[in-house]
Design a protein around this motif. Structure first.
Motif, PDB file in Angstrom:
ATOM      1  N   GLY A   1      -0.387  -1.254   7.869  1.00 58.29           N
ATOM      2  CA  GLY A   1      -0.707  -2.688   7.842  1.00 58.29           C
ATOM      3  C   GLY A   1      -1.125  -3.268   9.181  1.00 58.29           C
ATOM      4  O   GLY A   1      -1.746  -2.609  10.017  1.00 58.29           O
TER       5      GLY A   1
ATOM      6  N   VAL B   1       7.221   5.155  13.568  1.00 56.99           N
ATOM      7  CA  VAL B   1       6.334   6.283  13.892  1.00 56.99           C
ATOM      8  C   VAL B   1       5.624   6.010  15.210  1.00 56.99           C
ATOM      9  O   VAL B   1       5.012   4.952  15.401  1.00 56.99           O
ATOM     10  CB  VAL B   1       5.308   6.509  12.760  1.00 56.99           C
ATOM     11  CG1 VAL B   1       4.315   7.593  13.157  1.00 56.99           C
ATOM     12  CG2 VAL B   1       6.019   6.881  11.478  1.00 56.99           C
TER      13      VAL B   1
ATOM     14  N   ALA C   1       0.842  -1.209   0.000  1.00 55.13           N
ATOM     15  CA  ALA C   1       0.000   0.000   0.000  1.00 55.13           C
ATOM     16  C   ALA C   1       0.871   1.251   0.000  1.00 55.13           C
ATOM     17  O   ALA C   1       0.666   2.168  -0.802  1.00 55.13           O
ATOM     18  CB  ALA C   1      -0.932  -0.005   1.220  1.00 55.13           C
TER      19      ALA C   1
ATOM     20  N   ARG D   1      -8.286  -8.383   2.311  1.00 54.54           N
ATOM     21  CA  ARG D   1      -6.937  -7.858   2.559  1.00 54.54           C
ATOM     22  C   ARG D   1      -5.934  -8.678   1.761  1.00 54.54           C
ATOM     23  O   ARG D   1      -5.579  -9.792   2.139  1.00 54.54           O
ATOM     24  CB  ARG D   1      -6.622  -7.889   4.055  1.00 54.54           C
ATOM     25  CG  ARG D   1      -7.498  -6.923   4.823  1.00 54.54           C
ATOM     26  CD  ARG D   1      -7.050  -6.661   6.246  1.00 54.54           C
ATOM     27  NE  ARG D   1      -7.881  -5.621   6.808  1.00 54.54           N
ATOM     28  CZ  ARG D   1      -9.069  -5.832   7.394  1.00 54.54           C
ATOM     29  NH1 ARG D   1      -9.548  -7.055   7.503  1.00 54.54           N
ATOM     30  NH2 ARG D   1      -9.773  -4.815   7.849  1.00 54.54           N
TER      31      ARG D   1
ATOM     32  N   TYR E   1       1.912 -20.979   5.251  1.00 50.06           N
ATOM     33  CA  TYR E   1       3.054 -21.360   6.085  1.00 50.06           C
ATOM     34  C   TYR E   1       3.244 -22.884   6.080  1.00 50.06           C
ATOM     35  O   TYR E   1       4.369 -23.382   6.071  1.00 50.06           O
ATOM     36  CB  TYR E   1       2.828 -20.893   7.527  1.00 50.06           C
ATOM     37  CG  TYR E   1       3.117 -19.429   7.792  1.00 50.06           C
ATOM     38  CD1 TYR E   1       3.579 -18.584   6.793  1.00 50.06           C
ATOM     39  CD2 TYR E   1       2.929 -18.895   9.061  1.00 50.06           C
ATOM     40  CE1 TYR E   1       3.850 -17.244   7.050  1.00 50.06           C
ATOM     41  CE2 TYR E   1       3.207 -17.558   9.333  1.00 50.06           C
ATOM     42  CZ  TYR E   1       3.655 -16.736   8.321  1.00 50.06           C
ATOM     43  OH  TYR E   1       3.929 -15.419   8.590  1.00 50.06           O
TER      44      TYR E   1
ATOM     45  N   LEU F   1       8.264   6.266   5.548  1.00 43.97           N
ATOM     46  CA  LEU F   1       8.829   5.864   6.839  1.00 43.97           C
ATOM     47  C   LEU F   1       8.492   4.399   7.091  1.00 43.97           C
ATOM     48  O   LEU F   1       7.321   4.009   6.994  1.00 43.97           O
ATOM     49  CB  LEU F   1       8.239   6.727   7.959  1.00 43.97           C
ATOM     50  CG  LEU F   1       8.612   8.206   7.900  1.00 43.97           C
ATOM     51  CD1 LEU F   1       7.728   9.024   8.835  1.00 43.97           C
ATOM     52  CD2 LEU F   1      10.076   8.386   8.254  1.00 43.97           C
TER      53      LEU F   1
ATOM     54  N   TRP G   1      -1.409   6.902   5.886  1.00 42.63           N
ATOM     55  CA  TRP G   1      -1.132   5.860   6.876  1.00 42.63           C
ATOM     56  C   TRP G   1      -1.339   4.502   6.208  1.00 42.63           C
ATOM     57  O   TRP G   1      -2.455   4.155   5.823  1.00 42.63           O
ATOM     58  CB  TRP G   1      -2.062   6.026   8.084  1.00 42.63           C
ATOM     59  CG  TRP G   1      -1.686   5.116   9.217  1.00 42.63           C
ATOM     60  CD1 TRP G   1      -2.309   3.969   9.589  1.00 42.63           C
ATOM     61  CD2 TRP G   1      -0.576   5.291  10.115  1.00 42.63           C
ATOM     62  NE1 TRP G   1      -1.658   3.410  10.652  1.00 42.63           N
ATOM     63  CE2 TRP G   1      -0.592   4.192  10.995  1.00 42.63           C
ATOM     64  CE3 TRP G   1       0.428   6.249  10.237  1.00 42.63           C
ATOM     65  CZ2 TRP G   1       0.362   4.032  12.005  1.00 42.63           C
ATOM     66  CZ3 TRP G   1       1.377   6.083  11.246  1.00 42.63           C
ATOM     67  CH2 TRP G   1       1.335   4.994  12.115  1.00 42.63           C
ATOM     68  N   ALA G   2      -0.233   3.759   6.038  1.00 43.14           N
ATOM     69  CA  ALA G   2      -0.296   2.443   5.364  1.00 43.14           C
ATOM     70  C   ALA G   2       0.506   1.447   6.187  1.00 43.14           C
ATOM     71  O   ALA G   2       1.389   0.751   5.686  1.00 43.14           O
ATOM     72  CB  ALA G   2       0.266   2.580   3.949  1.00 43.14           C
TER      73      ALA G   2
ATOM     74  N   GLN H   1       4.028  -7.397   5.097  1.00 41.40           N
ATOM     75  CA  GLN H   1       3.670  -8.806   5.292  1.00 41.40           C
ATOM     76  C   GLN H   1       3.986  -9.697   4.103  1.00 41.40           C
ATOM     77  O   GLN H   1       4.269 -10.883   4.254  1.00 41.40           O
ATOM     78  CB  GLN H   1       2.173  -8.937   5.548  1.00 41.40           C
ATOM     79  CG  GLN H   1       1.667  -8.308   6.803  1.00 41.40           C
ATOM     80  CD  GLN H   1       0.157  -8.233   6.747  1.00 41.40           C
ATOM     81  OE1 GLN H   1      -0.513  -9.253   6.740  1.00 41.40           O
ATOM     82  NE2 GLN H   1      -0.371  -7.037   6.680  1.00 41.40           N
TER      83      GLN H   1
ATOM     84  N   SER I   1      11.366  -3.503   7.493  1.00 41.36           N
ATOM     85  CA  SER I   1      12.027  -3.650   6.194  1.00 41.36           C
ATOM     86  C   SER I   1      10.978  -3.529   5.102  1.00 41.36           C
ATOM     87  O   SER I   1       9.780  -3.671   5.374  1.00 41.36           O
ATOM     88  CB  SER I   1      12.719  -5.012   6.106  1.00 41.36           C
ATOM     89  OG  SER I   1      11.785  -6.021   6.357  1.00 41.36           O
TER      90      SER I   1
END
Ligand SMILES: Cc1cc2nc3c(=O)[nH]c(=O)nc-3n(C[C@H](O)[C@H](O)[C@H](O)COP(=O)(O)OP(=O)(O)OC[C@H]3O[C@@H](n4cnc5c(N)ncnc54)[C@H](O)[C@@H]3O)c2cc1C
Length: 307
Positions: free
Chosen positions: A110, A80, A13, A283, A157, A31, A107-108, A39, A35
């Protein structure tokens, strides 16, 4: 320096938002506290992003990063802590190490892994309990592991773990899976995977070094005890959105997601919300990227409307 747009989060996003905002001629700082990729970096295989037949999440993230960087995006690694609005077109973003200001904020941020809440869980992270199979699965090569969870992340997973572990036991709380049919079928086709439904985790067992040595469950139907002697347990039981730093500026739903429509507008003009941290039904990488694009176009138009 005051940026036009500060984007919090370098997941799909945030990186999509950066590309769109830069192409609208705005200066952008992204920001990110961990890393790039968010996700999706934990996904060994993504097959549902249009134009990319198959890719690891981290390769897809690298491509998004290359693209936004080519347009001139700046990236700062900082966490942040709080977003404040000082006036129209004037936001202050306070981070762990620095403060930044901007005319608009996207604002992204997650979402992160939900914990089960059984005593000992926090202490055992890194000592047998993990929320990321891609990060930690290789530590259990040739061993038996337990996977707790019933939806797409747990299934994804399990596919990854079954490639390196001797056996993967998937334990679910309810009597079925909630993931995509194709993923359920792929997991059930693996010979070294077995499934046990209706199991509620009761306790973790540890060895003399304080590391995981086993898991004790209760079968919620017949109340019998079920024990697994394993040194590795992976947990994928849902998510908690990372919305704490903006909670004073937005409305949150019962799950903590920011209430905003597909226009990504929040109740604070100039603050836009994109991706998994927004209240919505689906999502995915595609929906995160879509939100990011919309938020950037909205932010550019908000900035252009400032006196
Ligand atoms: C194992 C797994 C497999 C998946 N497989 C697929 C798949 O095959 N296909 C698919 O479409 N989707 C898949 N998904 C879902 C997809 O990855 C997410 O929907 C998508 O990454 C959401 O993007 P986002 O940018 O909204 O948030 P995120 O990816 O969560 O990125 C948010 C970023 O913000 C950062 N951040 C958070 N808080 C702060 C803060 N305070 N300060 C600075 N930075 C912060 C985080 O570190 C993170 O990098 C998978 C998810 C997982 C976990």
């Amino acid at each position: 320096m005051k940026y036009d747009v500060l984007i919090i989060g370098a997941g799909p996003a945030g990186m999509s938002a950066a590309t769109y905002a830069l192409r609208s001629g705005k200066s952008v700082l992204v920001l990110e506290k961990e890393s790039i990729g968010g996700q999706m970096s934990n996904s060994p295989r993504i097959e549902n992003f249009p134009s990319v037949k198959e890719s690891s999440g981290s390769d897809l993230a690298d491509k998004m990063f290359e693209q936004m960087s080519a347009f001139g995006a700046e990236l700062e690694l900082d966490s942040v802590l709080e977003v404040q609005k000082r006036g129209e077109g004037d936001f202050l973003v306070k981070c762990e190490y620095n403060e930044f200001s901007a005319k608009a904020v996207i604002w992204a941020a997650g979402a992160k892994h939900r914990h089960i809440g059984v005593p000992g869980e926090e202490e055992l992270v890194g000592k047998g309990v993990s929320y990321c199979a891609l990060c930690d699965g290789a530590f259990y090569t040739g061993e038996d592991v337990v996977m707790i969870g019933d939806a797409n992340t747990a299934l994804s997973y399990t596919m990854f773990l079954s490639n390196c572990c001797r056996h993967v036991y998937i334990c679910t709380l309810f009597d079925k899976f909630f993931g995509e049919k194709a993923m359920v079928e792929a997991v059930l086709a693996r010979e070294n995977v077995s499934v046990e439904h209706n199991l509620s985790l009761q306790s973790f067992e540890t060895d003399e070094k304080g590391e995981l040595s086993g898991l004790v469950f209760e079968n919620t139907k017949d109340k019998t005890r079920r024990e697994y002697k394993v040194k590795g347990c992976f947990i994928a039981v849902g998510q908690v959105p990372n919305n704490e730093p903006i909670k004073a500026l937005v409305d949150l739903d019962a799950g903590g997601y920011v209430i905003a429509g597909e226009d990504t507008l929040t109740k604070t003009p100039g603050l836009f919300v994109a991706g998994d941290c927004r209240a919505k039904k689906v999502r995915q990488v595609t929906t995160a990227v879509a939100d990011g694009s919309v938020a950037a176009i909205q932010a550019a138009s908000y900035i252009d409307g400032l006196k």
